[in-house]
Design a protein around this motif. Structure first.
Motif, PDB file in Angstrom:
ATOM      1  N   SER A 242       0.831  -1.202   0.000  1.00 18.71           N
ATOM      2  CA  SER A 242       0.000   0.000   0.000  1.00 18.71           C
ATOM      3  C   SER A 242       0.867   1.253   0.000  1.00 18.71           C
ATOM      4  O   SER A 242       1.919   1.296   0.637  1.00 18.71           O
ATOM      5  N   GLU A 243       0.394   2.273  -0.705  1.00 15.98           N
ATOM      6  CA  GLU A 243       1.102   3.543  -0.720  1.00 15.98           C
ATOM      7  C   GLU A 243       0.382   4.591   0.118  1.00 15.98           C
ATOM      8  O   GLU A 243       0.757   5.744   0.133  1.00 15.98           O
ATOM      9  N   ILE A 244      -0.706   4.212   0.810  1.00 15.38           N
ATOM     10  CA  ILE A 244      -1.447   5.138   1.650  1.00 15.38           C
ATOM     11  C   ILE A 244      -0.848   5.095   3.058  1.00 15.38           C
ATOM     12  O   ILE A 244      -0.790   4.041   3.684  1.00 15.38           O
ATOM     13  N   VAL A 245      -0.418   6.234   3.554  1.00 13.32           N
ATOM     14  CA  VAL A 245       0.177   6.307   4.889  1.00 13.32           C
ATOM     15  C   VAL A 245      -0.940   6.310   5.929  1.00 13.32           C
ATOM     16  O   VAL A 245      -1.920   7.050   5.807  1.00 13.32           O
ATOM     17  N   ASN A 246      -0.781   5.486   6.949  1.00  9.13           N
ATOM     18  CA  ASN A 246      -1.785   5.375   7.999  1.00  9.13           C
ATOM     19  C   ASN A 246      -1.384   6.268   9.171  1.00  9.13           C
ATOM     20  O   ASN A 246      -0.466   5.940   9.925  1.00  9.13           O
ATOM     21  N   PRO A 247      -2.063   7.399   9.385  1.00  8.38           N
ATOM     22  CA  PRO A 247      -1.680   8.301  10.488  1.00  8.38           C
ATOM     23  C   PRO A 247      -1.846   7.677  11.865  1.00  8.38           C
ATOM     24  O   PRO A 247      -1.215   8.126  12.820  1.00  8.38           O
ATOM     25  N   LEU A 248      -2.718   6.674  11.991  1.00  9.87           N
ATOM     26  CA  LEU A 248      -2.929   6.064  13.300  1.00  9.87           C
ATOM     27  C   LEU A 248      -1.669   5.357  13.792  1.00  9.87           C
ATOM     28  O   LEU A 248      -1.428   5.263  14.999  1.00  9.87           O
ATOM     29  N   PHE A 249      -0.872   4.822  12.867  1.00  9.30           N
ATOM     30  CA  PHE A 249       0.370   4.148  13.250  1.00  9.30           C
ATOM     31  C   PHE A 249       1.491   5.144  13.560  1.00  9.30           C
ATOM     32  O   PHE A 249       2.463   4.804  14.234  1.00  9.30           O
ATOM     33  N   SER A 250       1.348   6.365  13.029  1.00  8.42           N
ATOM     34  CA  SER A 250       2.422   7.348  13.216  1.00  8.42           C
ATOM     35  C   SER A 250       2.203   8.265  14.414  1.00  8.42           C
ATOM     36  O   SER A 250       2.996   9.170  14.649  1.00  8.42           O
ATOM     37  N   MET A 251       1.132   8.053  15.189  1.00  2.00           N
ATOM     38  CA  MET A 251       0.883   8.886  16.369  1.00  2.00           C
ATOM     39  C   MET A 251       1.960   8.649  17.426  1.00  2.00           C
ATOM     40  O   MET A 251       2.345   7.496  17.682  1.00  2.00           O
ATOM     41  N   GLN A 252       2.399   9.730  18.068  1.00  2.00           N
ATOM     42  CA  GLN A 252       3.417   9.607  19.107  1.00  2.00           C
ATOM     43  C   GLN A 252       3.224  10.697  20.153  1.00  2.00           C
ATOM     44  O   GLN A 252       2.627  11.746  19.884  1.00  2.00           O
ATOM     45  N   GLY A 253       3.737  10.430  21.341  1.00  2.00           N
ATOM     46  CA  GLY A 253       3.836  11.424  22.390  1.00  2.00           C
ATOM     47  C   GLY A 253       2.526  12.020  22.816  1.00  2.00           C
ATOM     48  O   GLY A 253       1.514  11.321  22.993  1.00  2.00           O
ATOM     49  N   ASP A 254       2.534  13.343  22.993  1.00  3.05           N
ATOM     50  CA  ASP A 254       1.374  14.049  23.521  1.00  3.05           C
ATOM     51  C   ASP A 254       0.169  13.941  22.589  1.00  3.05           C
ATOM     52  O   ASP A 254      -0.969  13.867  23.042  1.00  3.05           O
ATOM     53  N   LEU A 255       0.404  13.914  21.277  1.00  2.59           N
ATOM     54  CA  LEU A 255      -0.688  13.820  20.321  1.00  2.59           C
ATOM     55  C   LEU A 255      -1.418  12.487  20.462  1.00  2.59           C
ATOM     56  O   LEU A 255      -2.650  12.421  20.412  1.00  2.59           O
ATOM     57  N   LYS A 256      -0.656  11.426  20.657  1.00  2.00           N
ATOM     58  CA  LYS A 256      -1.269  10.104  20.843  1.00  2.00           C
ATOM     59  C   LYS A 256      -2.071  10.064  22.130  1.00  2.00           C
ATOM     60  O   LYS A 256      -3.167   9.486  22.187  1.00  2.00           O
ATOM     61  N   SER A 257      -1.526  10.691  23.197  1.00  2.00           N
ATOM     62  CA  SER A 257      -2.239  10.725  24.471  1.00  2.00           C
ATOM     63  C   SER A 257      -3.545  11.504  24.354  1.00  2.00           C
ATOM     64  O   SER A 257      -4.593  11.078  24.858  1.00  2.00           O
ATOM     65  N   LYS A 258      -3.503  12.650  23.656  1.00  2.00           N
ATOM     66  CA  LYS A 258      -4.720  13.443  23.481  1.00  2.00           C
ATOM     67  C   LYS A 258      -5.770  12.687  22.670  1.00  2.00           C
ATOM     68  O   LYS A 258      -6.970  12.724  22.990  1.00  2.00           O
ATOM     69  N   TYR A 259      -5.321  11.987  21.607  1.00  2.00           N
ATOM     70  CA  TYR A 259      -6.276  11.235  20.794  1.00  2.00           C
ATOM     71  C   TYR A 259      -6.909  10.109  21.611  1.00  2.00           C
ATOM     72  O   TYR A 259      -8.113   9.856  21.513  1.00  2.00           O
ATOM     73  N   SER A 260      -6.107   9.442  22.433  1.00  2.00           N
ATOM     74  CA  SER A 260      -6.643   8.350  23.257  1.00  2.00           C
ATOM     75  C   SER A 260      -7.676   8.883  24.237  1.00  2.00           C
ATOM     76  O   SER A 260      -8.736   8.264  24.452  1.00  2.00           O
ATOM     77  N   GLU A 261      -7.376  10.046  24.847  1.00  2.82           N
ATOM     78  CA  GLU A 261      -8.326  10.639  25.781  1.00  2.82           C
ATOM     79  C   GLU A 261      -9.628  10.993  25.075  1.00  2.82           C
ATOM     80  O   GLU A 261     -10.727  10.728  25.573  1.00  2.82           O
ATOM     81  N   SER A 262      -9.526  11.596  23.901  1.00  3.57           N
ATOM     82  CA  SER A 262     -10.716  11.963  23.142  1.00  3.57           C
ATOM     83  C   SER A 262     -11.497  10.727  22.714  1.00  3.57           C
ATOM     84  O   SER A 262     -12.735  10.688  22.767  1.00  3.57           O
ATOM     85  N   PHE A 263     -10.773   9.688  22.292  1.00  3.37           N
ATOM     86  CA  PHE A 263     -11.399   8.439  21.875  1.00  3.37           C
ATOM     87  C   PHE A 263     -12.178   7.821  23.035  1.00  3.37           C
ATOM     88  O   PHE A 263     -13.340   7.402  22.888  1.00  3.37           O
ATOM     89  N   LEU A 264     -11.546   7.781  24.208  1.00  2.00           N
ATOM     90  CA  LEU A 264     -12.205   7.203  25.380  1.00  2.00           C
ATOM     91  C   LEU A 264     -13.418   8.021  25.791  1.00  2.00           C
ATOM     92  O   LEU A 264     -14.433   7.457  26.242  1.00  2.00           O
ATOM     93  N   SER A 265     -13.325   9.360  25.663  1.00  2.00           N
ATOM     94  CA  SER A 265     -14.465  10.204  26.025  1.00  2.00           C
ATOM     95  C   SER A 265     -15.675   9.896  25.153  1.00  2.00           C
ATOM     96  O   SER A 265     -16.800   9.728  25.646  1.00  2.00           O
ATOM     97  N   LEU A 266     -15.473   9.801  23.848  1.00  2.00           N
ATOM     98  CA  LEU A 266     -16.587   9.492  22.951  1.00  2.00           C
ATOM     99  C   LEU A 266     -17.138   8.094  23.218  1.00  2.00           C
ATOM    100  O   LEU A 266     -18.356   7.874  23.196  1.00  2.00           O
ATOM    101  N   CYS A 267     -16.259   7.131  23.449  1.00  2.00           N
ATOM    102  CA  CYS A 267     -16.717   5.770  23.746  1.00  2.00           C
ATOM    103  C   CYS A 267     -17.520   5.738  25.041  1.00  2.00           C
ATOM    104  O   CYS A 267     -18.543   5.050  25.141  1.00  2.00           O
ATOM    105  N   SER A 268     -17.058   6.489  26.057  1.00  7.14           N
ATOM    106  CA  SER A 268     -17.779   6.540  27.327  1.00  7.14           C
ATOM    107  C   SER A 268     -19.146   7.186  27.146  1.00  7.14           C
ATOM    108  O   SER A 268     -20.146   6.735  27.724  1.00  7.14           O
TER     109      SER A 268
END
Length: 786
Positions: A245-271
Motif C-alpha cells: 500500500s502507498e497510503i500512509v496510515n496516520p494512526l500508526f504514526s501517532m506519538q507522544g502528547d498527540l497520541k495521548s490526546k487522541y486516546s483521551e478523546s477516543f475514550l471520552s466518545l466511547c464513554s
C-alpha cells in the motif's frame, strides 16, 4: 498587522457557537472596529467575572440550604428512630403471656388496633424522606454536570490551546453516577416516574451540548493527526495485484502528547456512547426493541466519513468504470483494518463498550459509504441506460445494458466476499448473523432500500438465463440424450431424464446462487420467485408442446410418440424431485414462514409439474387400454366360447394377440419411462384391464359350462403371466377377476343347493371386491353337468 490576527484565528476555530458569533459580529462590523478589540476583551472579561461571582454566590446559598435541609433531616431521623424504639417496646410488651387480652383503655395506652395505621404512616414518612434524599442527591449531581459543561464552554472561550479532553471525564463521571441512581430508582421505585422524567430532561439538555462539543474536539485532533490521509498519490493500477500500500496510515504514526490526546478523546466518545446505550436500554425497558439499540461506533464513524468523502472525489472520475471504484474502496478498507485491531480495539475494551468490534465497524462504515455512493451515482446511470435501451430500436443496446448491469452486480458480490473475508480472517465471526447486521457489511443492501431495483435485477437474470436455455431446448439432441448418472443425492432412482433437464437444473441453480448473497430473507425469496418461476414455466411449456405434437400426429399409437412423451414425463419427474429436495435445505426452509406461508417456495411449480405428469401418464394408460379394448372386442363378443367343450389346452387366440400387443407397449415404456411413473402406468393398465374384462364377460347373461370355466382359467393365467415380469403376484392387481376365480372354485354342490349369498358368505371365502348381487348373478349363469 497585529489587528488582523483576531479574525483569522476566529475563522479557524471550530468551537464558535452561534451566540458568540452574533456577539462578535455586533462588535466588529468593519475593519476599523478591530482597533477596539482590547475594549471588547475587557468587556468580556468583566462579564465573565460577574458570571463567576454570581455562580459562586449561588453555590454558597445552595450549600447553606443543603446544610439546613440536612440538619432538619437529622432531626426528623432522630424522631423516627424514637418512634421505632417505642413501637419495638410496645411489641415486646404485648408479646408477654396474658398481656394481649389485658390492654387497658386510657390515654396512656395505645390501642392495638391503631398499630397498622401507625406503621403505614411511618412507612409513608420514610418514603418521603427517601424521596427527598434522592431528589437532593440527583439535583446536586445534575447541577455538577451542568456546571462542568458550562465551565468547559467558558474555558474554551478563554483559551484555544488548553487541552479540554480531560475535562470531559468529570461530567461523564457524574452522568454515569446519575444513570446508576436512575436505574436503581426504575427498578425499586417505578412510581417515581416524574422524577426520572425530570432528571432525563435536564441530562438530555447537558448531553445536547456535551456530545457535539466532544465530537468537534475529536475532529480537530483527527485533523491534527493528518486524517484523512491523502489518496492522490495512490497507484491505482496496482490495487488488484497485491502490491504494498502507498497510503500512509496516520494512526500508526501517532506519538507522544498527540497520541495521548487522541486516546483521551477516543475514550471520552466511547464513554459517552456507552452511557447513551445504557440510558436507551433503561428507557426502552419492557418494549420489544430487537436490534434498535445498536448504533454504529461514533469514533469509527469519525474516521470513515472524512476518508469516504475524500474517496468520492476519485469515484466521480470512474462512473463508467465501477471496477475502479470497488478496487479503491477495498484497498482503503484493507489497508486500515489492522490499525483497528492493534490501536483502537484496546481503547474500546477499556471504555467497557461491550459488543463492538472496531474491525467490523470499520468495514461496515466503508461498506455503507460505498453503498450510498452506488445508490446516488452508479445505479441511476444504469437505470437510465436500461430505459434508453428499452425505447431504442437497436437490438444491441438492450443486451449491452443488461450486460453492464450484471457486471456491476458481479462486482458487488465479489466486493462482499472480499470484505467478509477480512472479518473472518481475523478469527472473528459476525457479532450477530441476522439480516440487519448482514446488511451493514454488504453493498447489496442497496437492493434492500430499493426493492424496485431488485425486481429489475431479477428480471435481467431471468432474461439472461432464458436466452441461454432457449437454444438448448431447441436442440433435439438434448431431448434424446440421457443424463449420465441421473440419480439424486438422497434418492436411489434413475429418472432416465434427458440432458435438457440437467441444463435447466443448472440454470435454476445459478439463479439461486445469485440470490444467496442478498442480505434480506424476504428479498431473497422475492428474487428467486421472479427469476426462477418463469424459467420453470417456460420449460414446462416446451414439454407440453412436445407431448401435444406427439399426440396430434399419431394419437400416441406409435412407439416414437410414446418415447417422446416419456422423455417429457421423465424431465418433469426429475425436476420435481430436484425442487422437492431443494426445499428441504435450510436456505429454503427459512423462507417458508414469510408472509404467513408455511409451504415451500417452489410448491406452485412442484404442483404444476406433478399435474403435468399425472395428466400424460393417464393419457398413456388410456391409449394402451383403448388399443387393448379394440383388439379384444371379438374375444368379448364371443359368448358361445364359454359353453363349448374344448379338448387339450383351452386358450383364446384373440385374447393372446391382445395381450401380446399390450405387453409389447408396456415393455417399450419400461425402457423409456422412469421407474416410478412406469409402475403407475402398468398398474393403471392392469386395473383398467381388470374392469374391462369383468364388465365384458360377466355383466351380461353369459352362461358358463365346466369347459368354459376351464377356458376362463387358462385365459386369466395367460393374463397374469403377461404382468409377472413387473411384479411377483400379478393376480393381486386384477382383484375382480381373481375373486371370480375364487367364486368358481366353490363346491358346486353348495351352489346347486341354492344357498343364500350375502356379504358374510363372501367374506368367508375371501371375496371382498364383488357385491352379493354380482356373485349371485354369476352363480345363476353356471351350467352344472349331471
Amino acid at each position: 498587522m497585529e489587528a488582523a490576527a483576531p479574525p483569522r484565528i476566529l475563522l479557524r476555530s471550530p468551537d464558535i457557537t452561534p451566540g458568540i458569533r452574533r456577539f462578535l459580529d455586533a462588535r466588529f462590523r468593519s475593519q476599523a472596529d478591530l482597533a477596539a478589540a482590547a475594549d471588547v476583551e475587557t468587556e468580556i472579561r468583566g462579564r465573565c467575572a460577574e458570571l463567576e461571582a454570581s455562580v459562586y454566590d449561588l453555590s454558597v446559598r445552595l450549600a447553606a440550604a443543603a446544610s439546613a435541609y440536612s440538619s432538619s433531616l437529622g432531626a426528623a431521623g432522630n424522631a423516627l428512630r424514637g418512634v421505632r424504639g417505642c413501637l419495638a417496646a410496645l411489641k415486646a410488651s404485648t408479646s408477654e403471656p396474658g398481656v394481649r387480652g389485658e390492654v387497658e383503655i386510657g390515654s396512656e395506652k395505645m390501642l392495638f388496633e391503631q398499630l397498622p395505621s401507625l406503621a403505614k404512616e411511618v412507612a409513608r414518612v420514610e418514603m418521603v424522606r427517601d424521596y427527598a434524599e434522592m431528589v437532593l442527591k440527583l439535583d446536586s449531581l445534575v447541577g455538577d454536570v451542568e456546571d462542568a459543561v458550562s465551565s468547559s464552554v467558558t474555558r474554551k472561550l478563554k483559551s484555544r490551546v488548553e487541552n479540554t479532553q480531560k475535562t470531559y471525564h468529570v461530567p461523564i463521571g457524574y452522568l454515569k453516577t446519575i444513570e446508576d441512581l436512575l436505574a436503581s430508582v426504575t427498578r425499586t421505585r417505578p412510581q417515581w416516574s416524574r422524577l426520572i422524567s425530570a432528571v432525563d430532561h435536564r441530562v438530555d439538555r447537558s448531553l445536547a451540548v456535551l456530545r457535539p462539543q466532544a465530537i468537534v474536539d475529536h475532529r480537530g485532533l483527527l485533523s491534527s493527526l493528518g486524517w484523512p490521509p491523502s489518496l492522490a498519490g495512490t497507484n491505482f493500477s496496482s490495487i488488484n495485484y497485491g502490491k504494498p500500500s502507498e497510503i500512509v496510515n496516520p494512526l500508526f504514526s501517532m506519538q507522544g502528547d498527540l497520541k495521548s490526546k487522541y486516546s483521551e478523546s477516543f475514550l471520552s466518545l466511547c464513554s459517552l456512547q456507552e452511557l447513551q446505550k445504557r440510558r436507551k436500554t433503561r428507557q426502552l425497558q419492557g418494549h420489544i426493541v430487537n436490534n434498535q439499540l445498536r448504533q454504529p461506533l461514533w469514533v469509527i464513524e469519525e474516521l470513515v466519513n472524512p476518508i469516504a468523502a475524500s474517496a468520492q472525489h476519485h469515484f466521480s472520475k470512474w462512473v463508467e468504470k465501477p471496477e475502479f471504484v470497488f478496487a479503491l474502496a477495498y484497498k482503503i478498507t484493507r489497508d486500515f483494518v489492522d490499525s483497528m485491531d492493534e490501536i483502537l480495539q484496546p481503547l474500546v475494551d477499556k471504555a467497557n463498550l461491550v459488543g463492538y468490534s472496531c474491525r467490523e465497524e470499520w468495514i461496515s462504515g466503508m461498506v455503507i459509504a460505498l453503498s450510498t455512493y452506488l445508490a446516488k451515482e452508479i445505479f441511476p446511470k444504469h437505470i437510465e441506460l436500461l430505459q434508453e435501451s428499452t425505447s431504442s430500436d437497436a437490438s444491441s443496446k438492450p443486451f449491452q445494458a443488461r450486460v453492464s448491469w450484471l457486471s456491476l452486480v458481479d462486482l458487488m458480490i465479489s466486493f462482499d466476499k472480499q470484505t467478509q473475508s477480512l472479518i473472518s480472517s481475523s478469527g472473528l465471526l459476525l457479532s450477530v448473523k441476522d439480516d440487519d447486521n448482514w446488511q451493514r457489511i454488504s453493498v447489496l443492501s442497496v437492493f434492500c432500500d430499493r426493492p424496485d431495483w431488485l425486481e429489475i435485477w431479477a428480471e435481467i437474470e431471468r432474461q439472461d438465463t432464458h436466452d441461454k436455455l432457449r437454444s438448448s431446448m431447441e436442440n433435439e439432441k438434448n431431448w434424446s440424450t440421457r443424463i449420465q448418472g441421473t440419480v439424486l443425492e438422497y434418492v436411489s432412482d434413475d429418472y432416465k431424464s434427458p440432458a435438457i433437464t440437467s441444463v435447466v437444473q443448472k440454470g435454476l441453480s445459478l439463479l439461486i446462487d445469485r440470490a444467496r448473497p442478498i442480505p434480506n430473507i424476504v428479498l431473497r425469496a422475492e428474487f428467486i420467485k421472479i427469476s426462477t418461476s418463469p424459467v420453470i414455466s417456460e420449460f414446462l411449456g416446451w414439454m407440453l408442446q412436445r407431448c401435444q405434437e406427439a399426440e396430434g400426429l399419431t394419437a400416441l399409437a406409435d412407439d416414437n410418440a410414446l418415447l417422446k412423451v416419456s422423455q417429457s414425463i421423465n424431465s418433469a419427474r426429475y425436476l420435481e424431485s430436484t425442487l422437492t429436495e431443494w426445499c428441504d435445505d435450510v436456505f429454503f426452509l427459512e423462507m417458508e414462514n414469510i408472509d404467513s406461508h408455511s409451504e415451500c417456495i417452489f410448491q406452485v411449480e412442484i404442483n404444476r409439474l406433478k399435474d403435468f405428469r399425472v395428466q400424460w401418464i393417464d393419457k398413456i394408460s388410456t391409449v394402451i387400454l383403448r388399443d387393448f379394448d379394440a383388439r379384444s372386442r371379438d374375444y368379448l363378443k364371443n359368448k358361445r366360447q364359454w359353453q363349448e367343450k374344448s379338448e387339450g389346452l383351452a386358450l383364446s387366440r384373440a385374447l393372446i394377440g391382445s395381450l401380446d400387443y399390450m405387453q409389447g407397449r408396456i415393455s417399450k415404456l419400461e425402457d423409456g419411462l422412469n421407474e416410478r411413473d412406469f409402475v403407475t402406468v402398468w398398474r393403471s393398465v392392469a386395473s383398467g384391464v381388470d374392469q374391462l374384462l369383468f364388465s365384458g364377460i360377466f355383466t351380461g347373461n353369459t352362461k358358463f359350462s365346466n369347459g368354459g370355466v376351464e377356458r376362463l382359467r387358462s385365459d386369466l393365467s395367460v393374463l397374469f403371466a403377461a404382468f409377472s415380469a413387473w411384479c411377483l403376484r400379478p393376480e393381486g392387481f386384477f382383484p375382480r377377476l381373481s375373486e371370480v376365480l375364487k367364486l368358481l372354485d366353490v363346491d358346486q354342490k353348495q351352489l346347486r343347493d341354492g344357498m343364500s349369498i350375502d356379504n358374510t358368505w363372501l367374506r368367508e371365502y375371501g371375496i371382498r371386491r364383488l357385491t352379493a348381487a354380482e356373485a349371485e348373478k354369476i352363480i345363476k349363469n353356471m351350467i352344472y353337468e349331471s
